[in-house]
Scaffold this motif. Structure first.
Motif, mmCIF file in Angstrom:
data_model
loop_
_atom_site.group_PDB
_atom_site.id
_atom_site.type_symbol
_atom_site.label_atom_id
_atom_site.label_comp_id
_atom_site.label_asym_id
_atom_site.label_seq_id
_atom_site.Cartn_x
_atom_site.Cartn_y
_atom_site.Cartn_z
ATOM 1 N N VAL A 82 -56.311 -0.187 -60.709
ATOM 2 C CA VAL A 82 -55.888 -1.570 -60.899
ATOM 3 C C VAL A 82 -57.066 -2.366 -61.452
ATOM 4 C CG1 VAL A 82 -56.546 -2.362 -58.578
ATOM 5 C CG2 VAL A 82 -54.678 -3.508 -59.788
ATOM 6 N N ALA A 83 -56.772 -3.381 -62.219
ATOM 7 C CA ALA A 83 -57.823 -4.252 -62.750
ATOM 8 C C ALA A 83 -58.368 -5.137 -61.643
ATOM 9 C CB ALA A 83 -57.273 -5.104 -63.888
ATOM 10 N N GLY A 84 -59.639 -5.522 -61.768
ATOM 11 C CA GLY A 84 -60.257 -6.364 -60.758
ATOM 12 C C GLY A 84 -60.695 -5.559 -59.554
ATOM 13 N N ASN A 139 -63.017 -3.334 -61.254
ATOM 14 C CA ASN A 139 -62.648 -2.628 -62.476
ATOM 15 C C ASN A 139 -62.560 -3.598 -63.650
ATOM 16 O OD1 ASN A 139 -62.511 -0.003 -61.537
ATOM 17 N ND2 ASN A 139 -60.306 -0.047 -61.160
ATOM 18 N N ASP A 140 -63.266 -3.260 -64.714
ATOM 19 C CA ASP A 140 -63.178 -4.041 -65.944
ATOM 20 C C ASP A 140 -61.820 -3.785 -66.600
ATOM 21 O OD1 ASP A 140 -64.836 -5.469 -68.255
ATOM 22 O OD2 ASP A 140 -63.666 -3.849 -69.166
ATOM 23 N N PRO A 141 -61.078 -4.825 -66.961
ATOM 24 C CA PRO A 141 -59.727 -4.610 -67.524
ATOM 25 C C PRO A 141 -59.703 -3.728 -68.761
ATOM 26 C CG PRO A 141 -60.026 -6.911 -66.909
ATOM 27 C CD PRO A 141 -61.368 -6.248 -66.768
ATOM 28 N N ARG A 142 -60.692 -3.875 -69.646
ATOM 29 C CA ARG A 142 -60.704 -3.053 -70.859
ATOM 30 C C ARG A 142 -60.957 -1.584 -70.520
ATOM 31 N NH1 ARG A 142 -64.432 -4.745 -75.902
ATOM 32 N NH2 ARG A 142 -62.894 -6.429 -75.891
ATOM 33 N N LEU A 182 -60.331 -0.167 -67.664
ATOM 34 C CA LEU A 182 -59.143 0.319 -66.974
ATOM 35 C C LEU A 182 -58.073 0.751 -67.973
ATOM 36 C CD1 LEU A 182 -57.352 0.624 -64.361
ATOM 37 C CD2 LEU A 182 -56.518 -1.676 -64.906
ATOM 38 N N ALA A 183 -57.835 -0.061 -68.992
ATOM 39 C CA ALA A 183 -56.817 0.275 -69.994
ATOM 40 C C ALA A 183 -57.137 1.599 -70.672
ATOM 41 C CB ALA A 183 -56.709 -0.843 -71.020
ATOM 42 N N HIS A 219 -51.213 -0.422 -61.585
ATOM 43 C CA HIS A 219 -51.090 -1.640 -60.781
ATOM 44 C C HIS A 219 -51.020 -1.296 -59.291
ATOM 45 C CE1 HIS A 219 -50.358 -3.920 -64.465
ATOM 46 N NE2 HIS A 219 -49.527 -2.963 -64.824
ATOM 47 N N CYS A 243 -64.920 1.524 -64.495
ATOM 48 C CA CYS A 243 -63.571 1.770 -63.995
ATOM 49 C C CYS A 243 -63.589 2.901 -62.977
ATOM 50 C CB CYS A 243 -62.601 2.114 -65.118
ATOM 51 S SG CYS A 243 -60.882 2.297 -64.537
#
Length: 386
Positions: free
Chosen positions: A176-178, A301-304, A306-307, A325, A345
């Motif tokens: 999950v992000a964050g 976690n960095d959103p980029r 994570l993606a 999520h 991540c």
């Protein structure tokens, strides 16, 4: 992006490394045998650089790809837990009171398997730093390696970690992000009075009654003061005091843990714990000493990143096996000290139906090895070129 054939071919070898680590668990920074074995294997793969003794007993291996690109880092842990093993397996711990009950043996073996493939093929851009750290279980080994020059010696641009999860289907990925894992702090509280005869309670402040008031009031920090959309936990796990039925003790001690998924809430909860304890104690004529020992921070976690990791996992296992999520966990991990310094991540990967982490019956699922190795290799190929 299927599982790599080379991982299947090397499965017996990598499994052998895992079983060897499992049979010889080492605690905190005393991972001398494990670190020596890791360094020897990395050297035998012909990688470009092997550095030992970073953060006392950490090992870093550097592999350069066959074309320009950036450097990323992959983290695995080497330490075990100070607990007995009750699996009865052929590769069970041979060290009394020590056990790989969290799967760090599997994490290290999978990263070594990936290292062997990457060193043989060099089919990636840039470079990869393989971080084998000590003392994840409460010793801040990642922080020790960071403070010992990890990011000064190598131009690491991003960091990645993977942890097995019992109960999650074998090979399923979740993240999950964050904030994905909480800060993990602990506190000790001492309540002091004069002590006296239990038949004459009016002659002395009672630290036991005071402790009871504090225990109840502290629960309102999370339930009534913290934003209910921001997860946090305060658990009092130890209450010690008294020696006889007819004696009001002179001292009572409390201890417990604080967890939070928000760095600001982490600090606020700790401050309020001290304020409430000292305030109640003062009204009851008791002296309160409160010490909060800050441990690992929130794993963010960095959103980029994570993606990117979730894309790699989907290509590897299929979209139905990936949850980007997941509900964050209130457990902790010192990977936070790497994530504080570089975009990062942290992902969980399913260990299947097995005993839980940190239990005497747990064992890492060897069927996860080719999945974990393939994930690392594919992530390196994608991340170093992006």
């Amino acid at each position: 992006m299927p599982l790599l054939n080379s991982t299947a071919a090397n499965l017996a070898e990598v499994t052998g490394w895992r079983h060897d680590f499992h049979a010889h668990p080492e605690i905190l920074y005393e991972v001398h045998r494990t670190a020596a074995r890791v360094a020897a294997l990395l050297t035998s793969f012909g990688i470009d650089e092997v550095a030992t003794g970073l953060g006392r007993t950490g090992v870093v291996g550097i592999i350069h790809g066959n074309r320009p690109g950036k450097m990323i880092a992959l983290r695995a842990e080497m330490d075990a837990l100070p607990m007995p093993e009750e699996t009865g397996l052929p590769h069970a711990s041979t060290i009394p009171g020590a056990m790989h009950a969290c799967g760090h043996d599997g994490h290290s073996a999978m990263l070594l398997g990936a290292a062997k493939h990457l060193a043989e093929t060099r089919d990636f851009a840039g470079s990869v730093a393989l971080i084998f750290q000590p003392a994840e279980e409460g010793g801040k080994g990642a922080l020790a390696m960071a403070e010992d020059g990890l990011f000064d010696r190598w131009p690491i641009s991003a960091c990645y970690a993977m942890h097995n999860m019992p109960g999650l289907p074998l090979g399923a990925f979740a993240s999950v992000a964050g904030g994905i894992m909480a800060s993990a702090d602990k506190f000790n509280m001492t309540l002091k009075a004069t002590g006296g005869h239990a038949a004459w309670p009016h002659t002395t402040p009672d630290p036991i009654v005071c402790a009871g008031q504090i225990i109840g009031a502290v629960q309102t920090i999370v339930s009534r003061e913290a934003n209910p959309l921001l997860a946090s936990v305060i658990s009092i796990t130890q209450v010690l005091g008294g020696s006889a039925h007819n004696v009001i003790p002179a001292e009572v001690t409390l201890a417990g843990t604080l967890r939070a998924l928000d760095p600001g809430l982490r600090q606020r909860n700790a401050a309020r714990l001290e304020q409430i304890a000292k305030g109640i104690a003062a009204t009851m004529g008791v002296e309160a000493q409160v010490e909060v020992q800050f441990g690992s921070g929130v794993v963010m976690n960095d959103p980029r990143e994570l993606a990117l990791c979730m894309d790699v996992a989907r290509d590897l296992m299929g979209p139905d096996m990936v949850d980007a999520h997941m509900v964050p966990l209130m457990g902790g991990d010192d990977f936070c000290y790497l994530a504080e310094r570089r975009p990062s991540c942290y992902v969980f990967v399913g260990n299947g139906e097995s005993a839980g982490l940190h239990t005497t019956k747990y064992d890492f699922n060897d069927d996860l090895i080719p999945i974990g190795i393939s994930y690392w290799i594919n992530l390196v190929q994608r991340a170093t070129a992006s």
